[in-house]
Design a protein around this motif. Structure first.
Motif, PDB file in Angstrom:
ATOM      1  N   VAL A  41      17.284  30.905  -5.301  1.00  0.00           N
ATOM      2  CA  VAL A  41      18.405  31.846  -5.269  1.00  0.00           C
ATOM      3  C   VAL A  41      18.171  32.994  -6.249  1.00  0.00           C
ATOM      4  O   VAL A  41      18.407  34.161  -5.928  1.00  0.00           O
ATOM      5  CB  VAL A  41      19.726  31.111  -5.565  1.00  0.00           C
ATOM      6  N   THR A  42      17.698  32.664  -7.440  1.00  0.00           N
ATOM      7  CA  THR A  42      17.444  33.700  -8.441  1.00  0.00           C
ATOM      8  C   THR A  42      16.403  34.699  -7.958  1.00  0.00           C
ATOM      9  O   THR A  42      16.563  35.920  -8.105  1.00  0.00           O
ATOM     10  CB  THR A  42      16.988  33.067  -9.764  1.00  0.00           C
ATOM     11  N   ALA A  43      15.331  34.196  -7.373  1.00  0.00           N
ATOM     12  CA  ALA A  43      14.270  35.073  -6.887  1.00  0.00           C
ATOM     13  C   ALA A  43      14.777  36.014  -5.806  1.00  0.00           C
ATOM     14  O   ALA A  43      14.441  37.212  -5.793  1.00  0.00           O
ATOM     15  CB  ALA A  43      13.100  34.250  -6.365  1.00  0.00           C
ATOM     16  N   ASN A  44      15.607  35.508  -4.901  1.00  0.00           N
ATOM     17  CA  ASN A  44      16.129  36.352  -3.828  1.00  0.00           C
ATOM     18  C   ASN A  44      17.199  37.310  -4.335  1.00  0.00           C
ATOM     19  O   ASN A  44      17.316  38.431  -3.834  1.00  0.00           O
ATOM     20  CB  ASN A  44      16.658  35.483  -2.684  1.00  0.00           C
ATOM     21  N   ARG A  45      17.971  36.893  -5.347  1.00  0.00           N
ATOM     22  CA  ARG A  45      18.951  37.796  -5.936  1.00  0.00           C
ATOM     23  C   ARG A  45      18.249  39.012  -6.553  1.00  0.00           C
ATOM     24  O   ARG A  45      18.733  40.143  -6.441  1.00  0.00           O
ATOM     25  CB  ARG A  45      19.768  37.056  -6.991  1.00  0.00           C
ATOM     26  N   GLU A  46      17.124  38.776  -7.203  1.00  0.00           N
ATOM     27  CA  GLU A  46      16.389  39.880  -7.828  1.00  0.00           C
ATOM     28  C   GLU A  46      15.910  40.895  -6.806  1.00  0.00           C
ATOM     29  O   GLU A  46      15.716  42.068  -7.128  1.00  0.00           O
ATOM     30  CB  GLU A  46      15.207  39.320  -8.622  1.00  0.00           C
ATOM     31  N   HIS A  47      15.733  40.443  -5.559  1.00  0.00           N
ATOM     32  CA  HIS A  47      15.290  41.353  -4.492  1.00  0.00           C
ATOM     33  C   HIS A  47      16.448  41.735  -3.561  1.00  0.00           C
ATOM     34  O   HIS A  47      16.215  42.251  -2.467  1.00  0.00           O
ATOM     35  CB  HIS A  47      14.160  40.705  -3.686  1.00  0.00           C
ATOM     36  N   HIS A  48      17.687  41.418  -3.987  1.00  0.00           N
ATOM     37  CA  HIS A  48      18.894  41.794  -3.240  1.00  0.00           C
ATOM     38  C   HIS A  48      18.899  41.214  -1.825  1.00  0.00           C
ATOM     39  O   HIS A  48      19.322  41.879  -0.872  1.00  0.00           O
ATOM     40  CB  HIS A  48      19.040  43.330  -3.192  1.00  0.00           C
ATOM     41  N   ARG A  49      18.449  39.977  -1.714  1.00  0.00           N
ATOM     42  CA  ARG A  49      18.446  39.295  -0.418  1.00  0.00           C
ATOM     43  C   ARG A  49      19.464  38.165  -0.429  1.00  0.00           C
ATOM     44  O   ARG A  49      19.484  37.342  -1.353  1.00  0.00           O
ATOM     45  CB  ARG A  49      17.058  38.733  -0.100  1.00  0.00           C
ATOM     46  N   LEU A  50      20.306  38.128   0.591  1.00  0.00           N
ATOM     47  CA  LEU A  50      21.287  37.065   0.733  1.00  0.00           C
ATOM     48  C   LEU A  50      20.612  35.810   1.280  1.00  0.00           C
ATOM     49  O   LEU A  50      19.897  35.862   2.291  1.00  0.00           O
ATOM     50  CB  LEU A  50      22.402  37.510   1.682  1.00  0.00           C
ATOM     51  N   VAL A  51      20.818  34.670   0.628  1.00  0.00           N
ATOM     52  CA  VAL A  51      20.300  33.387   1.103  1.00  0.00           C
ATOM     53  C   VAL A  51      21.296  32.803   2.100  1.00  0.00           C
ATOM     54  O   VAL A  51      22.493  32.721   1.810  1.00  0.00           O
ATOM     55  CB  VAL A  51      20.091  32.412  -0.070  1.00  0.00           C
ATOM     56  N   VAL A  52      20.818  32.411   3.268  1.00  0.00           N
ATOM     57  CA  VAL A  52      21.687  31.824   4.286  1.00  0.00           C
ATOM     58  C   VAL A  52      21.383  30.331   4.418  1.00  0.00           C
ATOM     59  O   VAL A  52      20.264  29.884   4.150  1.00  0.00           O
ATOM     60  CB  VAL A  52      21.540  32.530   5.648  1.00  0.00           C
ATOM     61  N   GLN A  53      22.393  29.572   4.829  1.00  0.00           N
ATOM     62  CA  GLN A  53      22.263  28.114   4.865  1.00  0.00           C
ATOM     63  C   GLN A  53      23.161  27.541   5.960  1.00  0.00           C
ATOM     64  O   GLN A  53      24.324  27.922   6.074  1.00  0.00           O
ATOM     65  CB  GLN A  53      22.665  27.542   3.505  1.00  0.00           C
ATOM     66  N   PRO A  54      22.636  26.590   6.752  1.00  0.00           N
ATOM     67  CA  PRO A  54      23.473  25.961   7.784  1.00  0.00           C
ATOM     68  C   PRO A  54      24.238  24.760   7.235  1.00  0.00           C
ATOM     69  O   PRO A  54      23.971  24.296   6.123  1.00  0.00           O
ATOM     70  CB  PRO A  54      22.428  25.497   8.799  1.00  0.00           C
ATOM     71  N   ARG A  55      25.189  24.266   8.007  1.00  0.00           N
ATOM     72  CA  ARG A  55      25.845  22.989   7.732  1.00  0.00           C
ATOM     73  C   ARG A  55      25.339  22.044   8.816  1.00  0.00           C
ATOM     74  O   ARG A  55      25.845  22.056   9.934  1.00  0.00           O
ATOM     75  CB  ARG A  55      27.368  23.147   7.803  1.00  0.00           C
TER      76      ARG A  55
END
Length: 413
Positions: free
Chosen positions: A9-23
């Motif tokens: 999550v931290t790595a993607n936040r630094e690149h302004h990318r939203l992490v998506v996740q299913p249920r």
């Protein structure tokens, strides 16, 4: 090793990318592995999910194996029932820095779930002593508070980066004032910290009014900086958890709106629902399609906040801070404070029938489509209470279907 969720999550936040996740969860081992593999194969910032079955959630670990032996389907993966070695093999080559996996379970008394997830090599889960007790069980709140304390201390002691995501921002999925959602997820975050955890996420569920949600999410982030500034945390948005639109186009519109909401408010992670949510348990293909849809929508540039959002932010921030401070003032031990808060009605979840919840406070959808307090009871929100007449069943049903009808109506028009 471990800590993959936080690092990812931290790595993607630094690149302004939203992490998506299913249920997503399946009872059969091969089905669970294939589902995870399909999600991992997406060229997106994505987190995997193992959602547990309803028997495991209530502490029944024998029925799942009997049902699987009979060829029945389960609505999730029976983590405690399957042997440790079996689940380790199922996860082999999947869980890691490029594809973290989180356990989602809905269990009020989670000790065995926590022990098992650590034994199979995982360290990220979700829930909380309030959010997994009152809406979903009849377990006394004091028992859940004690059980979650034991579980959090275990996770903190056995893992370096044990991570728990508060489900407090998703109470009952709908018809809950945003300030109560924000206050509850913050209080659960404080509870996790008190029991040794230093890696948290705070949740919020998409509601019926987009600008109100935008204000509430900004308030949540501002208050988290104040109350939880000494631990690692991020914000998780859930796609609308109430009655979903029945048309595919309406459902897609709601999913897209949730992705824009997450992007524009700086959420780091988004739990995505699917277009088939209203009529069936989503398939792997449904989940993959929804993840792509959400990621595509979130890829655009963020929109700046409006004056209306600013007003909602100020309202939610003031109310949530008042609730959190009132609870913390009850007892220096936050677990005891939570139990005492519900006993006094300082915390009161509208329409929740749990014996430890007073259910005096109510919430309504107002003429703007926003969620507002009806009766506040003893909840210490500033300003005059919006006292209303007794809710009729027709009005309650209309509120429960408000979002689905609006999105399906937009499609029909």
């Amino acid at each position: 090793m471990g800590g993959h969720l936080d690092q990812f999550v931290t790595a993607n936040r630094e690149h302004h990318r939203l992490v998506v996740q299913p249920r997503m969860g399946f009872g059969q081992v091969h089905a669970m592995r294939e589902g995870l593999r399909a999600v991992a194969a997406l060229e997106l910032p994505v987190v995997g999910t193992i959602t547990l079955d309803s028997h495991t959630r209530v502490g029944d670990y024998l029925t799942p194996l009997r049902r699987l032996a009979d060829g029945d389907e389960l609505n999730g993966y029976p983590l405690v029932s399957h042997p440790v070695a079996t689940t380790r093999t199922m996860l082999d080559g999947l869980n890691g820095p490029a594809f973290p996996i989180q356990v989602r379970h809905g269990t009020a008394l989670p000790q065995r779930v926590f022990r098992r997830l650590v034994r199979v090599g995982l360290d990220a889960t979700e829930g909380g002593p309030v959010s997994y007790c009152l809406p979903y069980s009849r377990v006394p709140l004091a028992e859940a508070v004690a059980a979650w304390a034991e579980s959090c201390r275990f996770l903190a002691g056995e893992t370096e980066h044990g991570h728990v995501e508060s489900f407090g921002g998703c109470l009952l999925g709908q018809l809950c004032p945003p300030s109560l959602l924000v206050a509850t997820t913050l209080l659960e975050g404080l509870y996790f910290r008190a029991h040794g955890l230093r890696h948290l996420s705070l949740s919020y569920a998409q509601g019926p009014h987009d600008e109100q949600d935008r204000g509430a999410l900004r308030a949540l982030r501002a208050l988290a900086e104040v109350y939880l500034g000494d631990v690692a945390w991020h914000v998780v948005l859930y796609t609308y958890m109430g009655q979903f639109p029945r048309t595919a186009a309406g459902a897609a519109g709601l999913i897209r709106a949730g992705a824009r909401l997450a992007r524009d408010t700086g959420c780091e992670r988004l739990i995505v629902k699917t277009v088939s949510e209203a009529w069936q348990i989503p398939s792997v293909a449904d989940n993959v399609t929804a993840l792509r849809l959400a990621a595509e929508e979130a890829a655009g540039p963020p929109e700046p906040p409006t004056a209306v959002q600013d007003a909602f932010r100020d309202e939610v921030l003031s109310e949530a801070r008042s609730i959190v401070d009132a609870v913390l003032d009850l007892d220096p031990d936050i677990g005891s404070a939570l139990v005492g808060a519900f006993a006094r009605g300082v915390l009161d979840i509208p329409f929740c029938p749990h014996p430890d919840n007073r259910a005096v406070a109510t919430c309504v959808v107002d003429g703007r489509g926003a969620l507002v307090w009806g009766r506040t009871g003893n909840v210490p929100v500033p300003g005059p209470a919006r006292e209303i007449e007794r809710l009729s069943s027709d009005r309650l049903l209309a509120m429960l279907n408000h979002v689905a009808r609006r999105y399906d109506g937009e499609v029909a028009s």
